[in-house]
Design an enzyme around this catalytic site. Structure first.
Site, PDB file in Angstrom:
ATOM      1  CG  HIS A  74      -0.080   0.120   2.514  1.00  0.00           C
ATOM      2  ND1 HIS A  74       0.398  -1.001   3.163  1.00  0.00           N
ATOM      3  CD2 HIS A  74       0.373   1.183   3.217  1.00  0.00           C
ATOM      4  CE1 HIS A  74       1.096  -0.609   4.214  1.00  0.00           C
ATOM      5  NE2 HIS A  74       1.107   0.708   4.275  1.00  0.00           N
ATOM      6  CG  HIS A 118       7.037   5.240   0.541  1.00  0.00           C
ATOM      7  ND1 HIS A 118       6.818   6.335   1.331  1.00  0.00           N
ATOM      8  CD2 HIS A 118       6.958   4.161   1.353  1.00  0.00           C
ATOM      9  CE1 HIS A 118       6.619   5.934   2.578  1.00  0.00           C
ATOM     10  NE2 HIS A 118       6.698   4.615   2.620  1.00  0.00           N
TER      11      HIS A 118
HETATM   12  P1  2AM Z   1       5.043   2.959   5.205  1.00  0.00           P
HETATM   13  O1  2AM Z   1       3.969   3.867   4.763  1.00  0.00           O
HETATM   14  O2  2AM Z   1       6.392   3.457   4.882  1.00  0.00           O
HETATM   15  O3  2AM Z   1       4.891   1.563   4.688  1.00  0.00           O
HETATM   16  C1  2AM Z   1       1.625   1.243   9.562  1.00  0.00           C
HETATM   17  O4  2AM Z   1       2.705   1.423  10.408  1.00  0.00           O
HETATM   18  C2  2AM Z   1       1.858   1.910   8.236  1.00  0.00           C
HETATM   19  O5  2AM Z   1       1.924   3.328   8.412  1.00  0.00           O
HETATM   20  C3  2AM Z   1       3.130   1.482   7.548  1.00  0.00           C
HETATM   21  O6  2AM Z   1       2.810   1.210   6.230  1.00  0.00           O
HETATM   22  C4  2AM Z   1       4.065   2.658   7.745  1.00  0.00           C
HETATM   23  O7  2AM Z   1       5.067   2.879   6.817  1.00  0.00           O
HETATM   24  C5  2AM Z   1       3.113   3.832   7.825  1.00  0.00           C
HETATM   25  N1  2AM Z   1       3.641   4.946   8.597  1.00  0.00           N
HETATM   26  C6  2AM Z   1       3.763   6.213   8.152  1.00  0.00           C
HETATM   27  N2  2AM Z   1       4.214   7.018   9.119  1.00  0.00           N
HETATM   28  C7  2AM Z   1       4.425   6.262  10.202  1.00  0.00           C
HETATM   29  C8  2AM Z   1       4.924   6.532  11.510  1.00  0.00           C
HETATM   30  N3  2AM Z   1       5.277   7.751  11.898  1.00  0.00           N
HETATM   31  N4  2AM Z   1       5.045   5.488  12.361  1.00  0.00           N
HETATM   32  C9  2AM Z   1       4.703   4.244  11.976  1.00  0.00           C
HETATM   33  N5  2AM Z   1       4.196   3.956  10.751  1.00  0.00           N
HETATM   34  C10 2AM Z   1       4.070   4.936   9.870  1.00  0.00           C
END
Ligand code: 2AM
Length: 223
Positions: free
Chosen positions: A69, A155
């Protein structure tokens, strides 16, 4: 008793449809398989292994995320700043369960993460929260990040090294884009998929010749 507020999710984002996930995983895994056989990559192998002559199988090195995603807003069930405001945006409510096509224009590999850069359209940028590109960025990198176009952080995390959290993908992507903007590009290698660039400290960027598109659904996710 007060009426219970609707609960906020862990995050919102575009989720690849199952068949699209398989296609994107296959295409990107092929790139990983090729990357660790390149002489240019082997020359910097210690940045992944800590030792010069050790080999690395990148397919094993990165663990696959469960569901591919592109996160728009990490809400952390309401604990993240701006979570409620985001969930209440009309454009967010109107977009839930709607289909949308994402365009992947580049892939990144670092000792921490494997990810796909997503180029957001004008319409998709309306779902990109204001100021989200900067969240968690180290102060030293902030000026360069602020100079990048909005949505540069968008991304899909394709894999994380052991012990690394997915949130790292966006941070590594921003760092790579900032280095590129400063002209700090090293070795370049032409590959079938596109141009591969080395950006010091184990950072690799593949600019795809043809974007990889994927059908998605915009939705919220709670564990
Ligand atoms: P991603 O978007 O890079 O994949 C659940 O943790 C999802 O939220 C993951 O897909 C994660 O990374 C995203 N995410 C975005 N910001 C985050 C944050 N500050 N802490 C944890 N997860 C975050």
């Amino acid at each position: 008793t007060k009426p219970k507020e609707p609960e906020l999710p862990l995050f919102f984002g575009w989720f690849l449809l199952p068949e699209e996930q398989e296609r994107v995983k296959c295409a990107t895994m092929d790139f990983l398989k090729t990357l660790d056989t390149l002489e240019a990559f082997k020359g910097h192998i210690s940045e992944f292994t800590g030792e010069a002559d050790k080999e690395v199988d990148l397919e094993q090195y990165f663990q696959n995320p469960v569901h591919l995603h592109c996160t728009t807003k990490f809400c952390n069930y309401g604990k993240a700043e701006g979570a409620k405001e985001y969930a209440e945006l009309q454009v967010v409510k109107d977009s839930l369960t709607k289909s949308d096509e994402l365009s992947v224009t580049a892939l990144i590999v670092t000792p921490r993460v494997f990810g796909a850069r997503v180029a957001l359209t004008e319409t998709q940028l309306k779902l990109w929260p204001e100021g989200e590109d900067k969240v968690g960025v180290t102060p030293a990198l902030l000026p360069s990040v602020e100079a990048l176009p909005v949505g540069s952080r968008a991304h899909v995390t394709l894999g994380c090294a052991a012990g690394v959290e997915a949130v790292q993908t966006g941070l590594d992507l921003l760092e790579i884009l900032a280095l590129q903007k400063e002209g700090k590009e090293g070795t370049q290698v032409e590959m079938e998929l596109g141009t591969l660039t080395y950006l010091s400290e184990g950072r690799w960027f593949l600019a795809l010749r043809e974007p990889i598109t994927a059908d998605t659904t915009f939705s919220s996710f709670s564990d």
